[in-house]
Design a protein around this motif. Structure first.
Motif, short mmCIF file in Angstrom:
data_model
loop_
_atom_site.label_atom_id
_atom_site.label_comp_id
_atom_site.label_asym_id
_atom_site.label_seq_id
_atom_site.Cartn_x
_atom_site.Cartn_y
_atom_site.Cartn_z
N SER A 65 0.82 -1.21 0.00
CA SER A 65 0.00 0.00 0.00
C SER A 65 0.86 1.26 0.00
CB SER A 65 -0.92 0.01 1.22
OG SER A 65 -0.15 0.10 2.41
N ILE A 89 -5.24 -0.52 -4.48
CA ILE A 89 -4.74 0.45 -3.51
C ILE A 89 -3.90 1.51 -4.23
CG2 ILE A 89 -3.44 0.82 -1.37
CD1 ILE A 89 -3.88 -2.10 -0.66
N ASN A 93 -4.35 5.55 -4.25
CA ASN A 93 -3.25 6.42 -3.84
C ASN A 93 -2.96 7.47 -4.91
OD1 ASN A 93 -2.90 5.06 -1.44
ND2 ASN A 93 -1.20 3.81 -2.16
N ASN A 96 -5.50 10.14 -4.89
CA ASN A 96 -5.32 10.99 -3.70
C ASN A 96 -4.17 11.98 -3.86
OD1 ASN A 96 -7.38 9.96 -2.12
ND2 ASN A 96 -6.15 8.27 -1.35
N GLY B 119 -3.04 0.95 7.24
CA GLY B 119 -2.03 1.53 6.36
C GLY B 119 -1.04 0.49 5.89
N GLY B 135 -6.53 -2.37 3.05
CA GLY B 135 -5.34 -1.53 3.10
C GLY B 135 -5.54 -0.26 2.30
N ILE B 136 -4.96 0.83 2.82
CA ILE B 136 -5.01 2.12 2.13
C ILE B 136 -3.65 2.80 2.26
CG2 ILE B 136 -7.50 2.48 2.42
CD1 ILE B 136 -6.90 4.30 4.78
N GLY B 137 -3.41 3.81 1.44
CA GLY B 137 -2.18 4.57 1.49
C GLY B 137 -2.27 5.73 2.48
N ASP B 140 -5.02 8.64 2.01
CA ASP B 140 -6.33 8.11 2.41
C ASP B 140 -6.40 8.06 3.94
OD1 ASP B 140 -8.34 7.56 0.59
OD2 ASP B 140 -7.50 5.63 -0.03
#
Lengths: 166, 422
Positions: A65, A89, A93, A96, B119, B135-137, B140
């Protein structure tokens, strides 16, 4: 959004360990970006130019991630990534951080040459590369707006604090 | 009819129901970060937003990537992490307790039905407890830390039916590798996978964690298993105060609530698997790669060094020695599992066999630390990914297998079938 740029052609499974290698993860993003893709394309970080686009096959950004994978591309000046499919993911990202990433299941990179000029219209999802034309996914308005604003942080700072999908 | 995923997402979004493909905003029940994805990345983003934390009791911080700190840069990251925890009065801060995905449930913080973000890509692990967890970055996560909310596109809930029962010396890792080999790493197309069927009921909580963990390698946003008696038994040990309140039957997927492709795997016929370099998608029964030589064997990671994993490897290693040509490195997945393994005499078995221990942390799996593979190393590993260069030099080669297969191969020096070590 309409984006114009020179293309880089990459293959399948460009994973986040290739984009942001673990051994450099302790470094600041600008330094880490110099090692982006070095295990497979050592020329990439040196020769990439501001405004370039990446065209790739299946599974771009699969794996970890770590946001630095998308951040490295932004730091190097990449404006858009078009791939047959993405690691989910990674694609979040990228959005974002204001990096346009569109899936294009019919993309055929074998017919394309690196360095050719491309034009991407995100509203219609149409990608032109040299004489070829491809249909990419079309994102919902809130995501295009967030990407155009430079990503989630600037978007939230503009007051889109509650329920950004509305 | 709603699936377990639809039910959790609808509750988190404050809606009576959700439909696949719709964009929704969910309230997060719990967010987890580690030392790499956490404070060092969150702090500057929160400062830019001029926001504090929406709820410091809902942000869990666990250090596992840059520990033990091998250099000044890693020490700075640890300092930033502990300063942040102090400044924001983080209640659940666990430095160096082990790998986040294993520590989180062992601290009693995971309950069926929760909506969790982490994360780290293997945050899918908590799906084993009937949570929607993904899961995220870092950006986020900064959004979640500031607002308590996150958007998502309602995924399909795809059924993965495990038929029959795992045979001796065949494990959850073999199930996932077989699925990776057959369907590839984009099998799930960022939809949710629900593991169900008789095969699920017969496996332990930690084996379920391995299944959900490596749903990430199948390209899923989340993997999930409906809670059952096995889940309640775990909760009674690790989160005793919450068990009476949980109505597990209400969470279960309704009839005909799955969509998209479905997958079946026959556990009665499943053989030990191995993934050749440099992708989990290069998986096949290990009989297809006879006599592949190794010089390093690694038993580590959230997907390969939990107590159950250590037990499986110890069964093979008990009373035996590793080959003279081999190094066996063991990094337990959590301090708690390490202590339990010590009490059970498992660590002694490893030691007698000639293993070297590494700290209970991400270690070589993440490739961030001091121990890394060299250009000539050929490693058999119980970890989740064997991408080129991930565990060290881009010239190194990593083969993935179950902890039992790694142990069997450590004894012989080449790829070996754990079923032959009775």
């Amino acid at each position: 959004m309409r984006l114009f740029g020179r293309v880089w052609i990459l293959g399948d499974d460009i994973n986040t360990d290739l984009l942001a290698p673990g051994q450099y993860m302790r470094l600041p993003s600008a330094e880490l970006a110099a090692h982006c893709l070095e295990a497979i394309r050592p020329d990439f970080a040196h020769n990439v130019q501001n405004g370039d686009m990446i065209l790739a096959e299946r599974g771009f950004g699969i794996g970890s991630s770590r946001e630095q994978a998308a951040e490295a591309l932004v730091a190097l000046g990449i404006r858009a990534v078009i791939a047959k499919s993405f690691g989910g993911i990674f694609q979040r990202n990228a959005f974002n951080l204001g990096l346009m990433c569109l899936a294009c299941p019919t993309l055929e990179t074998s017919q394309l040459k690196e360095g050719e000029q491309a034009e991407l219209d995100t509203q219609s999802g149409i990608l032109h590369v040299a004489a070829q034309r491809f249909h990419c996914e079309v994102l919902p308005d809130f995501l295009v707006c967030m990407i155009a604003n430079g990503g989630l942080i600037p978007h939230l700072m503009q007051g889109k604090v509650k329920d950004i999908t509305r | 009819m709603p699936s377990i995923v639809d039910k959790i997402l609808a509750r988190a979004a404050g809606k009576p129901q959700v439909s696949v493909g719709a964009y929704i905003t969910c309230q997060v029940d719990l967010a987890m970060v580690h030392d790499s994805s956490g404070p060092r990345r969150l702090g500057p983003k929160l400062a830019e937003l001029k926001r504090g934390l929406f709820d410091p009791d809902k942000l869990v911080i666990i250090t596992d990537h840059f520990v033990p700190a091998k250099d000044d840069a890693s020490k700075v990251i640890q300092k930033i992490t502990s300063d942040f925890a102090k400044q924001h009065k983080i209640r659940y801060f666990y430095p160096e307790a082990g790998i986040c995905h294993v520590v989180l449930p062992q601290k009693g913080l995971v309950r069926p039905g929760m909506f969790i973000v982490g994360g780290d890509s293997h945050s899918t692990t908590a799906g084993a407890f009937g949570c929607y967890s993904f899961g995220i970055g870092a950006t986020d996560m900064a959004g979640v830390a500031a607002t308590g909310e996150i958007w998502l596109k309602v995924p399909q809930t795809r059924a993965v039916e495990l038929r029959g029962k795992l045979q001796e010396r065949v494990y959850a890792k073999d199930i996932i590798l077989a699925l990776c080999g057959e369907h590839g790493m984009d099998m799930a197309e960022y939809q949710a996978l629900e593991y169900l069927g008789a095969g699920v009921q017969s496996i332990s909580m930690q084996e379920r964690m391995t299944l959900c963990n490596m749903s990430a390698e199948l390209g899923a946003q989340a993997g999930i298993i409906a809670p059952d008696a096995v889940t309640l038994e775990w909760l009674s040990q690790f989160a005793p105060e919450c068990t009476p309140a949980i109505d597990i039957s209400a969470l279960a997927s309704d009839e005909a609530s799955h969509s998209g492709p479905s997958y079946q795997i026959d556990l009665d016929a499943l053989k030990p698997q191995v993934a050749a370099p440099h992708s989990p998608a290069n998986s096949a029964p290990l009989t297809e790669h006879e006599k592949q030589m190794f010089n390093v064997a690694y038993i580590g990671a959230c997907t390969g060094a939990k107590l159950d994993d250590l037990r499986a490897a110890a069964q093979i290693l008990s009373g035996r020695k590793i080959a003279g040509s081999m190094q066996l490195l063991v990094a337990p997945a959590s301090k708690r599992d390490q202590e339990a393994a010590t009490e059970e005499g498992i660590l002694e078995i490893f030691e007698d066999a000639g293993a070297r221990f590494l700290p209970a942390a991400c270690g070589m799996c993440a490739g961030y630390g001091a121990d890394r593979l060299g250009a000539d190393d050929i490693c058999i590993s119980s970890t989740a990914r064997n991408f080129k260069g991930r565990m060290g030099d881009p010239g190194s080669q990593v083969w993935l297998a179950s902890p039992a297969t790694v142990a069997a191969s450590a004894i012989t020096g080449y790829l070996s079938d754990p079923r032959l070590f009775i």
